[in-house]
Design a protein around this motif. Sequence first.
Motif, PDB file in Angstrom:
ATOM      1  N   TRP A 176       0.793  -1.234   0.000  1.00 15.30           N
ATOM      2  CA  TRP A 176       0.000   0.000   0.000  1.00 15.30           C
ATOM      3  C   TRP A 176       0.827   1.288   0.000  1.00 15.30           C
ATOM      4  CZ3 TRP A 176      -4.545  -0.991  -1.661  1.00 15.30           C
ATOM      5  CH2 TRP A 176      -5.187  -2.170  -1.305  1.00 15.30           C
ATOM      6  N   PHE A 177       2.148   1.171   0.141  1.00 18.61           N
ATOM      7  CA  PHE A 177       2.982   2.383   0.161  1.00 18.61           C
ATOM      8  C   PHE A 177       4.092   2.257  -0.868  1.00 18.61           C
ATOM      9  CE2 PHE A 177       1.055   2.114   4.279  1.00 18.61           C
ATOM     10  CZ  PHE A 177       0.796   3.423   4.647  1.00 18.61           C
ATOM     11  N   ARG A 178       4.490   3.401  -1.405  1.00 14.62           N
ATOM     12  CA  ARG A 178       5.696   3.386  -2.244  1.00 14.62           C
ATOM     13  C   ARG A 178       6.591   4.531  -1.817  1.00 14.62           C
ATOM     14  NH1 ARG A 178       5.384   7.497  -5.547  1.00 14.62           N
ATOM     15  NH2 ARG A 178       3.304   8.334  -5.923  1.00 14.62           N
ATOM     16  N   PRO A 179       7.918   4.309  -1.898  1.00 10.01           N
ATOM     17  CA  PRO A 179       8.834   5.373  -1.477  1.00 10.01           C
ATOM     18  C   PRO A 179       8.640   6.595  -2.359  1.00 10.01           C
ATOM     19  CG  PRO A 179      10.005   3.310  -1.934  1.00 10.01           C
ATOM     20  CD  PRO A 179       8.611   3.117  -2.398  1.00 10.01           C
ATOM     21  N   CYS A 180       8.571   7.762  -1.755  1.00 12.72           N
ATOM     22  CA  CYS A 180       8.586   8.990  -2.564  1.00 12.72           C
ATOM     23  C   CYS A 180       9.818   9.782  -2.129  1.00 12.72           C
ATOM     24  CB  CYS A 180       7.279   9.755  -2.527  1.00 12.72           C
ATOM     25  SG  CYS A 180       6.274   9.570  -1.061  1.00 12.72           S
ATOM     26  N   ALA A 181       9.759  11.060  -1.998  1.00  6.68           N
ATOM     27  CA  ALA A 181      10.962  11.860  -1.730  1.00  6.68           C
ATOM     28  C   ALA A 181      11.648  11.428  -0.433  1.00  6.68           C
ATOM     29  CB  ALA A 181      10.566  13.320  -1.634  1.00  6.68           C
ATOM     30  N   GLY A 182      12.978  11.300  -0.471  1.00 10.48           N
ATOM     31  CA  GLY A 182      13.762  10.979   0.728  1.00 10.48           C
ATOM     32  C   GLY A 182      13.262   9.713   1.400  1.00 10.48           C
ATOM     33  N   GLN A 183      13.021   9.833   2.709  1.00 11.58           N
ATOM     34  CA  GLN A 183      12.536   8.663   3.451  1.00 11.58           C
ATOM     35  C   GLN A 183      11.018   8.544   3.409  1.00 11.58           C
ATOM     36  OE1 GLN A 183      13.797   8.243   7.490  1.00 11.58           O
ATOM     37  NE2 GLN A 183      15.610   9.459   7.113  1.00 11.58           N
ATOM     38  N   ALA A 184      10.360   9.510   2.776  1.00 14.22           N
ATOM     39  CA  ALA A 184       8.889   9.552   2.827  1.00 14.22           C
ATOM     40  C   ALA A 184       8.258   8.384   2.076  1.00 14.22           C
ATOM     41  CB  ALA A 184       8.411  10.870   2.233  1.00 14.22           C
ATOM     42  N   LEU A 185       7.066   8.007   2.541  1.00 14.42           N
ATOM     43  CA  LEU A 185       6.324   6.915   1.906  1.00 14.42           C
ATOM     44  C   LEU A 185       4.956   7.449   1.503  1.00 14.42           C
ATOM     45  CD1 LEU A 185       7.356   4.394   4.635  1.00 14.42           C
ATOM     46  CD2 LEU A 185       7.946   4.172   2.221  1.00 14.42           C
ATOM     47  N   CYS A 186       4.598   7.224   0.226  1.00 18.05           N
ATOM     48  CA  CYS A 186       3.315   7.730  -0.265  1.00 18.05           C
ATOM     49  C   CYS A 186       2.291   6.612  -0.242  1.00 18.05           C
ATOM     50  CB  CYS A 186       3.460   8.231  -1.700  1.00 18.05           C
ATOM     51  SG  CYS A 186       4.346   9.773  -1.773  1.00 18.05           S
ATOM     52  N   LEU A 187       1.151   6.906   0.365  1.00 17.61           N
ATOM     53  CA  LEU A 187       0.066   5.920   0.447  1.00 17.61           C
ATOM     54  C   LEU A 187      -0.638   5.823  -0.908  1.00 17.61           C
ATOM     55  CD1 LEU A 187      -1.742   4.062   2.163  1.00 17.61           C
ATOM     56  CD2 LEU A 187      -2.937   6.094   2.978  1.00 17.61           C
ATOM     57  N   ASP A 188      -1.060   4.631  -1.224  1.00 18.03           N
ATOM     58  CA  ASP A 188      -1.787   4.367  -2.466  1.00 18.03           C
ATOM     59  C   ASP A 188      -2.930   5.384  -2.655  1.00 18.03           C
ATOM     60  OD1 ASP A 188      -2.511   1.670  -4.307  1.00 18.03           O
ATOM     61  OD2 ASP A 188      -4.213   2.994  -3.834  1.00 18.03           O
ATOM     62  N   PRO A 189      -2.999   6.034  -3.816  1.00 16.40           N
ATOM     63  CA  PRO A 189      -4.032   7.069  -4.011  1.00 16.40           C
ATOM     64  C   PRO A 189      -5.449   6.531  -3.846  1.00 16.40           C
ATOM     65  CG  PRO A 189      -2.453   7.062  -5.838  1.00 16.40           C
ATOM     66  CD  PRO A 189      -2.095   5.900  -4.964  1.00 16.40           C
ATOM     67  N   GLY A 190      -5.661   5.249  -4.145  1.00 23.18           N
ATOM     68  CA  GLY A 190      -6.991   4.659  -3.980  1.00 23.18           C
ATOM     69  C   GLY A 190      -7.407   4.670  -2.508  1.00 23.18           C
ATOM     70  N   ILE A 191      -6.442   4.464  -1.603  1.00 24.25           N
ATOM     71  CA  ILE A 191      -6.752   4.492  -0.164  1.00 24.25           C
ATOM     72  C   ILE A 191      -6.940   5.943   0.287  1.00 24.25           C
ATOM     73  CG2 ILE A 191      -5.890   3.934   2.149  1.00 24.25           C
ATOM     74  CD1 ILE A 191      -6.598   1.443   0.560  1.00 24.25           C
ATOM     75  N   VAL A 192      -6.063   6.817  -0.219  1.00 21.64           N
ATOM     76  CA  VAL A 192      -6.191   8.243   0.152  1.00 21.64           C
ATOM     77  C   VAL A 192      -7.583   8.742  -0.220  1.00 21.64           C
ATOM     78  CG1 VAL A 192      -5.290  10.571  -0.300  1.00 21.64           C
ATOM     79  CG2 VAL A 192      -3.702   8.650  -0.061  1.00 21.64           C
ATOM     80  N   GLY A 193      -8.051   8.335  -1.383  1.00 16.95           N
ATOM     81  CA  GLY A 193      -9.358   8.797  -1.864  1.00 16.95           C
ATOM     82  C   GLY A 193     -10.531   8.245  -1.051  1.00 16.95           C
ATOM     83  N   ARG A 194     -10.286   7.257  -0.194  1.00 14.19           N
ATOM     84  CA  ARG A 194     -11.402   6.662   0.563  1.00 14.19           C
ATOM     85  C   ARG A 194     -11.746   7.423   1.839  1.00 14.19           C
ATOM     86  NH1 ARG A 194     -12.512   0.395   0.356  1.00 14.19           N
ATOM     87  NH2 ARG A 194     -14.090   1.249   1.736  1.00 14.19           N
ATOM     88  N   VAL A 195     -10.873   8.342   2.260  1.00 10.33           N
ATOM     89  CA  VAL A 195     -11.120   9.002   3.553  1.00 10.33           C
ATOM     90  C   VAL A 195     -11.362  10.499   3.337  1.00 10.33           C
ATOM     91  CG1 VAL A 195     -10.218   9.439   5.873  1.00 10.33           C
ATOM     92  CG2 VAL A 195      -9.604   7.317   4.688  1.00 10.33           C
ATOM     93  N   GLY A 196     -12.409  11.025   3.944  1.00  9.86           N
ATOM     94  CA  GLY A 196     -12.669  12.470   3.914  1.00  9.86           C
ATOM     95  C   GLY A 196     -12.177  13.082   5.219  1.00  9.86           C
ATOM     96  N   PHE A 197     -11.428  14.182   5.138  1.00 13.10           N
ATOM     97  CA  PHE A 197     -10.877  14.792   6.352  1.00 13.10           C
ATOM     98  C   PHE A 197     -11.508  16.145   6.623  1.00 13.10           C
ATOM     99  CE2 PHE A 197      -7.509  11.808   5.196  1.00 13.10           C
ATOM    100  CZ  PHE A 197      -7.292  11.201   6.423  1.00 13.10           C
ATOM    101  N   ARG A 198     -11.601  16.493   7.894  1.00 12.91           N
ATOM    102  CA  ARG A 198     -12.190  17.766   8.304  1.00 12.91           C
ATOM    103  C   ARG A 198     -11.481  18.257   9.561  1.00 12.91           C
ATOM    104  NH1 ARG A 198     -17.431  20.486   6.824  1.00 12.91           N
ATOM    105  NH2 ARG A 198     -16.315  22.430   7.160  1.00 12.91           N
ATOM    106  N   ARG A 199     -11.136  19.543   9.596  1.00 14.30           N
ATOM    107  CA  ARG A 199     -10.571  20.064  10.849  1.00 14.30           C
ATOM    108  C   ARG A 199     -11.725  20.338  11.812  1.00 14.30           C
ATOM    109  NH1 ARG A 199     -10.046  23.049  14.625  1.00 14.30           N
ATOM    110  NH2 ARG A 199     -11.962  24.004  13.882  1.00 14.30           N
ATOM    111  N   VAL A 200     -11.776  19.630  12.910  1.00 14.69           N
ATOM    112  CA  VAL A 200     -12.859  19.845  13.877  1.00 14.69           C
ATOM    113  C   VAL A 200     -12.329  19.800  15.302  1.00 14.69           C
ATOM    114  CG1 VAL A 200     -14.775  18.908  12.516  1.00 14.69           C
ATOM    115  CG2 VAL A 200     -13.480  17.378  13.946  1.00 14.69           C
ATOM    116  N   ASN A 201     -12.977  20.573  16.148  1.00  9.50           N
ATOM    117  CA  ASN A 201     -12.691  20.531  17.582  1.00  9.50           C
ATOM    118  C   ASN A 201     -13.826  19.735  18.222  1.00  9.50           C
ATOM    119  OD1 ASN A 201     -12.481  21.039  20.316  1.00  9.50           O
ATOM    120  ND2 ASN A 201     -11.872  23.174  20.047  1.00  9.50           N
TER     121      ASN A 201
END
Length: 462
Positions: A176-201
């Motif tokens: 589900w991850f592939r190396p991107c810049a430096g040590q960073a790991l990029c999550l599969d875009p299909g998984i990223v697209g499955r979650v909606g994020f919201r800043r909430v308190n």
Amino acid sequence: MSTREDYGIGANRSLVSAELRHWIREVTGLLITDDNAAPVDLALRIQAEQLRLPPETLRARLLSGAIGAQGFIDEITTHESYFFRAREQMQLVVERIIPERLRRAPGRRVRVLSLPCARGEEPYSLAILCEEAGLPPTLVEIVGGDIAHGCIESASAGVFGPLALRRTDPARAKRWFRPCAGQALCLDPGIVGRVGFRRVNLLRDAERLLRGPFDVVFCENLLIYFDAANVDRALAVIGRLLAEDGWLFVDHAEWNLPRQRFEMQELDGRVGFRPRRSAGADAGHGAERADSAGGLSASPPPPAAPIPPSGRTPPRPAPSSRLTAPPSRREPGRTAGAQASDAGRQRQLRQAEADYAAKRFTEALLGFEQVLRRSPDLPEALLGKARLLADCGEDIEALEALESLVAGAAGSRQVQADALGLMAVLLHKKGLRDLAAQYLRRVALLDPAHPSLRLLGRRADG
Ligand SMILES: C[S@@+](CC[C@H](N)C(=O)[O-])C[C@H]1O[C@@H](n2cnc3c(N)ncnc32)[C@H](O)[C@@H]1O
């Protein structure tokens, strides 16, 4: 014996006044005590530096509302998380609760909320499990919320450092991850697209910004930072966000907390919470076993859960024996068993250091954490963990580990010099040059040839 004030981040007079503590508690819910004030003090200084304001001015403007609070809130919140942290609860949700709810109401999407979600590790873990179980986004909606704006930005990008995968099975990580810049790991875009994020308190705007009801809410590792009144406020909000027959999951260290408002239930050997059916129901008396995701039958009370602490930094276990050098011969009064266990810890520590030197960060972190679970104040393990965190860009967490090392004034001269030197480098990086210079002066007393002096020395003198 040196005190925290002699060495710690709070070596300068603390800026964390009673008014500021009250403000933080009102705005975020977080309880700040003497034990966890040092990182808040640091956060205030860092933000003041970024805004080119004296820290006292920033504090006054925060308190009066003359300046936006978001940057400061981002700095004072702890975003520690990793993938599959609540693995067993997540498996229960994906393998049992979601399929049963889909069977009961075919065609209705099951809704899962992760609040707080930190940088997305928790909701993305759920999304990965759903994907692997063949549950498409049309059947399961996953939402992540967090008070920290930086967390939501970072979560939406789906890029992680290696430490986020420290408890992820390597085959799964590879899938589900592939190396991107430096040590960073990029999550599969299909998984990223499955979650909606919201800043909430959770305490202020969660109900307005998140449309309930949710079938499942994960609220892990947040209530532990609140006092009793805010725990109750938070649970009232969660109760209104949750479906009447929904499930709430919290970390096992928090099991005592929801019982006033929720019923503790066991399902497939895991513990979850469900809204109480009647307001007059008895609170906090043992678990009922759910024989399906809906039905109940009585069961014996669960083992006593630990009493949750009330500060930002969960308390460490009582200090155990320190290990600054391997015992070379049997010490009088110590059992052979204790010495063998010390030797075992030393071996673990050396292995963690070797993993770190070989840049096997995940293994190294697990090793240091294992040692620290048994000896929470072991200077070499704290230093090792701090170096690793700093290398992975987790500067604040690194500073916290270093702060408890120098506050204890434990370890050899060299360990103290290394810890103070690393603190100076990190503080300098955060723009806190005066504070960095104070630490460098201590380093110079301990080790006049320390590399941190060469690295930062000229600036510190000037
Ligand atoms: C330790 S992390 C826990 C993340 C994840 N649930 C886990 O268990 O790994 C705590 C998170 O709570 C967030 N937080 C603190 N106060 C909050 C509030 N009042 N509302 C929403 N999120 C909050 C912080 O920003 C931080 O990301």
